[in-house]
Motif scaffolding. Structure first.
Motif, mmCIF file in Angstrom:
data_model
loop_
_atom_site.group_PDB
_atom_site.id
_atom_site.type_symbol
_atom_site.label_atom_id
_atom_site.label_comp_id
_atom_site.label_asym_id
_atom_site.label_seq_id
_atom_site.Cartn_x
_atom_site.Cartn_y
_atom_site.Cartn_z
ATOM 1 N N ARG A 187 0.789 -1.131 0.134
ATOM 2 C CA ARG A 187 -0.123 0.109 0.251
ATOM 3 C C ARG A 187 1.135 0.946 0.133
ATOM 4 N N GLN A 188 -0.061 1.996 -0.623
ATOM 5 C CA GLN A 188 0.969 3.852 -0.984
ATOM 6 C C GLN A 188 0.548 4.323 0.326
ATOM 7 N N LYS A 189 0.947 5.447 1.065
ATOM 8 C CA LYS A 189 0.278 6.434 1.903
ATOM 9 C C LYS A 189 -0.795 7.121 1.494
ATOM 10 N N ALA A 190 -1.630 7.343 -0.060
ATOM 11 C CA ALA A 190 -2.407 8.158 -0.481
ATOM 12 C C ALA A 190 -3.230 6.906 -0.426
ATOM 13 N N PHE A 191 -2.969 5.300 -0.708
ATOM 14 C CA PHE A 191 -4.427 4.255 -0.487
ATOM 15 C C PHE A 191 -5.110 5.205 0.987
ATOM 16 N N PRO A 192 -6.698 4.665 0.541
ATOM 17 C CA PRO A 192 -7.556 4.746 1.639
ATOM 18 C C PRO A 192 -7.378 3.605 2.386
ATOM 19 N N PRO A 193 -7.478 3.919 3.852
ATOM 20 C CA PRO A 193 -6.938 2.916 5.219
ATOM 21 C C PRO A 193 -7.897 1.394 5.004
ATOM 22 N N GLY A 194 -6.849 0.824 4.799
ATOM 23 C CA GLY A 194 -7.588 -1.114 4.615
ATOM 24 C C GLY A 194 -7.365 -1.112 3.222
ATOM 25 N N MET A 195 -6.384 -0.582 2.443
ATOM 26 C CA MET A 195 -6.441 -0.644 1.029
ATOM 27 C C MET A 195 -5.485 -1.809 0.505
ATOM 28 N N TYR A 196 -5.282 -2.666 -0.462
ATOM 29 C CA TYR A 196 -3.935 -3.116 -0.296
ATOM 30 C C TYR A 196 -4.260 -3.257 -1.912
ATOM 31 N N SER A 197 -3.329 -2.897 -2.642
ATOM 32 C CA SER A 197 -3.062 -3.813 -4.232
ATOM 33 C C SER A 197 -1.582 -4.771 -4.458
ATOM 34 N N ALA A 198 -1.854 -5.228 -5.575
ATOM 35 C CA ALA A 198 -0.383 -6.094 -6.583
ATOM 36 C C ALA A 198 0.293 -4.782 -6.654
ATOM 37 N N LEU A 199 1.391 -5.272 -6.395
ATOM 38 C CA LEU A 199 2.338 -3.806 -7.051
ATOM 39 C C LEU A 199 2.951 -3.226 -8.630
ATOM 40 N N ALA A 200 3.167 -2.247 -8.705
ATOM 41 C CA ALA A 200 3.069 -1.983 -9.969
ATOM 42 C C ALA A 200 4.219 -0.934 -10.239
ATOM 43 N N VAL A 213 9.327 -6.490 -14.140
ATOM 44 C CA VAL A 213 8.297 -6.873 -13.296
ATOM 45 C C VAL A 213 9.986 -7.314 -11.934
ATOM 46 N N ARG A 214 10.867 -8.389 -11.562
ATOM 47 C CA ARG A 214 11.722 -8.498 -11.185
ATOM 48 C C ARG A 214 12.611 -7.018 -10.487
ATOM 49 N N ARG A 215 12.819 -6.033 -10.964
ATOM 50 C CA ARG A 215 13.104 -4.863 -10.535
ATOM 51 C C ARG A 215 12.250 -4.524 -10.091
ATOM 52 N N GLU A 216 11.172 -4.156 -10.616
ATOM 53 C CA GLU A 216 10.019 -3.256 -9.543
ATOM 54 C C GLU A 216 9.632 -3.616 -8.080
ATOM 55 N N ILE A 217 9.608 -5.226 -8.613
ATOM 56 C CA ILE A 217 9.568 -6.213 -6.995
ATOM 57 C C ILE A 217 10.411 -5.531 -5.876
ATOM 58 N N PHE A 218 11.715 -5.657 -6.691
ATOM 59 C CA PHE A 218 12.783 -5.790 -5.845
ATOM 60 C C PHE A 218 13.382 -4.626 -5.217
ATOM 61 N N GLU A 219 12.725 -3.376 -6.072
ATOM 62 C CA GLU A 219 13.506 -1.802 -5.412
ATOM 63 C C GLU A 219 12.192 -2.269 -5.020
ATOM 64 N N GLU A 220 10.288 -2.114 -4.839
ATOM 65 C CA GLU A 220 9.673 -1.926 -4.090
ATOM 66 C C GLU A 220 9.673 -2.077 -2.176
ATOM 67 N N ALA A 221 9.761 -3.866 -3.078
ATOM 68 C CA ALA A 221 9.879 -4.628 -1.799
ATOM 69 C C ALA A 221 10.748 -5.675 -0.776
#
Length: 282
Positions: A187-200, A213-221
């Protein structure tokens, strides 16, 4: 086949008609023609929020000579459909319902309520209207540009330049990393409370989909992934992306969020994801 919400448009784009000025003028004079107005990227939606607020060309004739108008395509009966940008008409939203047809609403908020294909049609209109609003000047020489090809090209007014500019579509990967029966969401800070998403994230120059796909997942998580499997795509008009959906097999599980893109990330079970789609409590 899989059809995501902003895909599956039912209009024939009739691209061969975009340069036929006489034909386009005849369509805008036809009583059968349908026009959907936009105000600051919000489409006109019929009362109840379940249908596009189509108007006849006659009902918006006063705006057609001066406001940006984009040809969307032909329906199965050969009726032409257009998008009209009324962002410069300050009092448009105060006319509620606008021309008796409805009100301007956020497309993302009402997309799932619309009939099949309508969200795609509005996504096309929104993306093109937004592109025109952002590209009033030539990127080559800085002079003003003018709309051409029924809204699918802009041309520089400088005859020594004559550069032609076309709408762009930016590739974005959206991916669900999986490990056994677990999936990675964030989740990003701007998301509504309780909202989660797949990474993008955006595909960068010189990258293939799998690498992005590999770069983004590693960079973010901080998760390393191996095999990447394509799922499906959909247009995403915020402002003009093509979302490329994938699954990715995680090779590590320890999360290290970057603190910039994500506020939090977690592994969740398949059962929890299924329950959330059904609207069941945690």
């Amino acid at each position: 086949s899989i059809v995501n919400v902003f895909a599956g448009g039912l209009l024939d784009r009739a691209s061969d008609r975009r340069t036929d000025a006489d034909w386009l003028a005849a369509q805008l004079a036809s009583p059968a023609t349908r026009v959907v107005p936009f105000f600051r990227l919000q489409p006109l939606v019929a009362p109840g929020g379940h249908a596009v607020g189509w108007l006849s060309a006659a009902e918006v004739a006063e705006f057609l000579p001066s406001q940006p108008t984009v040809f969307l395509g032909l329906d199965g009966d050969g009726v032409a459909h257009f998008a009209l940008d009324l962002s410069a008409v300050e009092d448009a939203p105060s006319q509620d319902p606008f021309r008796g047809a409805g009100r301007f609403m956020d497309l993302r908020a009402i997309a799932l309520r619309l009939a099949a294909g309508d969200a795609s049609t509005l996504a096309t209109g929104k993306a093109l209207v937004d592109w025109h609003a952002r590209h009033g000047f030539c990127a080559v020489c800085g002079q003003r540009t003018g709309m051409r090809m029924a809204g699918y090209m802009r041309k520089c007014a400088n005859t020594e330049c004559n550069a032609e500019h076309f709408p762009r579509t930016d590739p974005v990967v959206i991916m669900l990393a999986v490990h056994g029966d677990q999936a990675l969401v964030g989740r990003q800070k701007a998301f509504p409370p309780g909202m989660y998403s797949a990474l993008a994230g955006f595909v960068e120059p010189g990258e293939c989909i799998e690498e992005a796909v590999r770069r983004e997942i590693f960079e973010e998580a901080g998760i390393r992934v191996g095999a990447v499997r394509y799922h499906s795509t959909q247009p995403w008009p915020w402002p003009s992306s093509l979302m490329i959906g994938c699954f990715a097999d995680a090779e590590t599980t320890e999360i290290h969020i970057d603190g910039n893109e994500l506020e939090e990330a977690r592994w969740v079970s398949r059962n929890l994801l299924a329950a959330s789609y059904r609207g069941e409590p945690d």
